[in-house]
Enzyme design. Structure first.
Site, short mmCIF file in Angstrom:
data_model
loop_
_atom_site.label_atom_id
_atom_site.label_comp_id
_atom_site.label_asym_id
_atom_site.label_seq_id
_atom_site.Cartn_x
_atom_site.Cartn_y
_atom_site.Cartn_z
N SER A 68 0.83 -1.21 0.00
CA SER A 68 0.00 0.00 0.00
C SER A 68 0.86 1.26 0.00
CB SER A 68 -0.89 0.05 1.25
OG SER A 68 -1.94 -0.85 1.15
N HIS A 99 -3.22 1.00 -4.57
CA HIS A 99 -2.80 -0.16 -5.38
C HIS A 99 -3.31 0.07 -6.80
CE1 HIS A 99 -1.57 -2.89 -2.02
NE2 HIS A 99 -2.35 -2.06 -1.35
N HIS A 121 -5.83 -8.76 -1.68
CA HIS A 121 -5.96 -9.06 -0.24
C HIS A 121 -7.18 -9.94 -0.02
CE1 HIS A 121 -4.07 -5.06 -0.68
NE2 HIS A 121 -3.37 -5.35 0.40
N TYR A 123 -9.36 -9.62 2.26
CA TYR A 123 -10.54 -8.83 2.63
C TYR A 123 -11.25 -8.23 1.42
CZ TYR A 123 -7.41 -4.76 2.21
OH TYR A 123 -6.52 -3.84 1.75
N GLU A 124 -10.61 -8.26 0.24
CA GLU A 124 -11.29 -7.81 -0.98
C GLU A 124 -12.29 -8.86 -1.46
OE1 GLU A 124 -8.55 -5.65 -3.92
OE2 GLU A 124 -7.13 -6.58 -2.54
N ALA A 151 2.78 -2.23 3.90
CA ALA A 151 2.60 -1.21 4.94
C ALA A 151 2.06 -1.96 6.16
CB ALA A 151 1.58 -0.19 4.47
N MET A 254 -2.28 -7.00 6.64
CA MET A 254 -3.35 -7.86 6.10
C MET A 254 -2.94 -8.54 4.80
SD MET A 254 -6.33 -5.01 6.60
CE MET A 254 -6.34 -3.93 8.04
N SER A 255 -1.63 -8.76 4.63
CA SER A 255 -1.21 -9.25 3.30
C SER A 255 0.06 -10.11 3.39
CB SER A 255 -0.93 -8.05 2.40
OG SER A 255 0.26 -7.38 2.79
N ASN A 278 2.28 3.15 11.00
CA ASN A 278 1.59 3.62 12.23
C ASN A 278 1.97 2.71 13.39
OD1 ASN A 278 -0.27 1.76 10.49
ND2 ASN A 278 -0.96 1.45 12.59
N HIS A 292 -6.41 4.46 6.89
CA HIS A 292 -5.66 4.13 5.67
C HIS A 292 -4.99 5.37 5.05
CE1 HIS A 292 -4.47 1.48 2.44
NE2 HIS A 292 -5.13 2.17 1.53
O1 LIG Z 1 -0.22 -4.96 3.11
P1 LIG Z 1 -0.42 -3.82 2.21
O2 LIG Z 1 -1.01 -4.22 0.91
O3 LIG Z 1 0.84 -3.01 2.03
O4 LIG Z 1 -1.51 -2.84 2.91
C1 LIG Z 1 -1.71 -2.64 4.29
O5 LIG Z 1 -2.40 -1.43 4.43
C2 LIG Z 1 -3.83 -1.65 4.33
C3 LIG Z 1 -4.49 -1.04 5.53
O6 LIG Z 1 -4.19 0.29 5.69
C4 LIG Z 1 -4.02 -3.16 4.33
O7 LIG Z 1 -4.23 -3.61 3.02
C5 LIG Z 1 -2.70 -3.64 4.88
O8 LIG Z 1 -2.41 -4.97 4.54
N1 LIG Z 2 -3.83 -4.95 10.24
C1 LIG Z 2 -3.18 -3.81 10.07
N2 LIG Z 2 -2.77 -3.50 8.84
C2 LIG Z 2 -2.10 -2.34 8.71
N3 LIG Z 2 -1.56 -1.80 7.61
C3 LIG Z 2 -0.99 -0.64 7.98
N4 LIG Z 2 -1.16 -0.44 9.29
C4 LIG Z 2 -1.85 -1.50 9.76
C5 LIG Z 2 -2.30 -1.86 11.06
O1 LIG Z 2 -2.13 -1.17 12.06
N5 LIG Z 2 -2.96 -3.03 11.15
#
Ligand SMILES: O=P(O)(O)O[C@H]1O[C@H](CO)[C@@H](O)[C@H]1O
Ligand SMILES: Nc1nc2[nH]cnc2c(=O)[nH]1
Length: 317
Positions: A68, A99, A121, A123-124, A151, A254-255, A278, A292
């Site tokens: 991200s 993305h 992802h 969650y999509e 991220a 989440m990835s 963060n 986000h």
């Molecule tokens: O893992 P990438 O795709 O970098 O993105 C991260 O940031 C998004 C949440 O802000 C979620 O998709 C998390 O997995």
């Molecule tokens: N699950 C999760 N995904 C993120 N992607 C960027 N920051 C975060 C976070 O704090 N938690």
């Protein structure tokens, strides 16, 4: 039994599974069907790979999956051919801000690469095998090394926003709960039924990252640690963050893990890196929440440094 459905933009093949057999008095047996999208076969994946290679003269051995807000790396690829995911037959679509949804072939630090400017992802709504599908396409294209970036939120309170964490291991919450990109029929031409992942993150590539990080003066914001994959899309509760930290996680996102597992299964070596966008919220009195926009903003600020690190590493492979 196969059912063919016409949906935009293609004809989709759907596997109808007989699920419930119910005896009915004097009238034989009733069969109910449930639908599951068919996984592409080895040959289907070969077709996607052939399609992509027919669109470019480049023949990469290195692939990069950008996280991200970290897709800027693909913009600096030289002599590039970019193919939108919407043009690729039987390929998923990117739906998340940050993305772009393009496959970019070209040269980075003099090496031929392909970059995914946007990943998929769970969650999509994608099953894990679909999230990891691009990695199998890469394998059939001849990719030997995969760079994955993401991220993530820091669980480790000694980390800071803007830190880069070299991934040395992962904890997959979906994996521990029984979901895995390799679940279901094993395609032996990709790899074994029971692959090891205790060495998922290549230690030589991690050492190279440390050495180059030092040369670039990045030592003060380079960390190493364990990435925890959760399902999302909601961010974590305070109690969940405390739990994930107790389990040994340094960052949460989440990835990434589905792609890494698929890559190791088919013998691609992996380097992974998280950008701390963060700090997770661990305090019930905190007035802040994660969002986000903040994630993308931090990505922008540190993107140049991440790009320098990745391109220098690629230049030395
Ligand atoms: O893992 P990438 O795709 O970098 O993105 C991260 O940031 C998004 C949440 O802000 C979620 O998709 C998390 O997995
Ligand atoms: N699950 C999760 N995904 C993120 N992607 C960027 N920051 C975060 C976070 O704090 N938690």
């Amino acid at each position: 039994m196969w059912l063919y459905l016409r949906t935009a933009p293609a004809l989709r093949r759907v596997w109808l599974r007989p699920t419930v057999f119910q005896a009915t008095r004097g009238r034989g047996v009733k069969v109910y069907f449930s639908m599951a999208e068919a996984r592409p076969s080895y040959e289907d994946i070969q077709k996607i790979s052939d399609f992509l290679l027919s669109k470019t003269k480049h023949r990469p051995k290195i692939a990069v999956i950008c996280g991200s807000g970290l897709g800027g790396l693909a913009d600096v690829v030289e002599d590039q051919n970019a193919i939108d995911y919407t043009e690729i037959p039987n390929f998923p679509r990117s739906t998340v801000p940050g993305h772009k949804g393009r496959m970019v072939f070209g040269l980075l630090a003099g090496k031929t690469v392909v970059c995914m400017q946007g990943r998929f992802h769970p969650y999509e709504g994608y099953p894990l095998w679909k999230v990891a599908l691009p990695v199998r396409v890469f394998k059939l294209m001849g990719i030997e090394t995969l760079f994955v970036t993401n991220a993530a939120g820091a669980l480790n309170s000694s980390f800071n926003v803007g830190d880069i964490m070299l991934m040395k291991d992962h904890i997959s919450m979906p994996g521990l709960a029984g979901d895995n990109p390799l679940k279901g029929h094993n395609e032996d031409r990709f790899g074994p039924r029971f692959p090891a992942v205790s060495d998922a993150y290549n230690s030589e590539l991690r050492q190279l990252a440390r050495d180059i990080g030092k040369e670039l003066g990045f030592e003060s914001f380079m960390q190493e640690g364990v990435y925890v994959q959760v399902g999302g899309p909601s961010y974590e509760t305070i109690a969940e963050c405390k739990l994930l930290r107790m389990l040994g996680g340094d960052c949460v996102g989440m990835s990434t893990v589905p792609e890494v597992i698929a890559a190791r299964h088919c013998g691609i070596r992996v380097f992974g890196m998280s950008l701390v966008t963060n700090m997770v919220v661990m305090d019930y009195d905190a007035k802040v929440t994660v969002n986000h926009e903040e994630v993308l903003e931090t990505g922008k600020r540190r993107a140049q440094d991440m790009q320098k690190l990745v391109s220098k590493m690629i230049g030395q492979l």
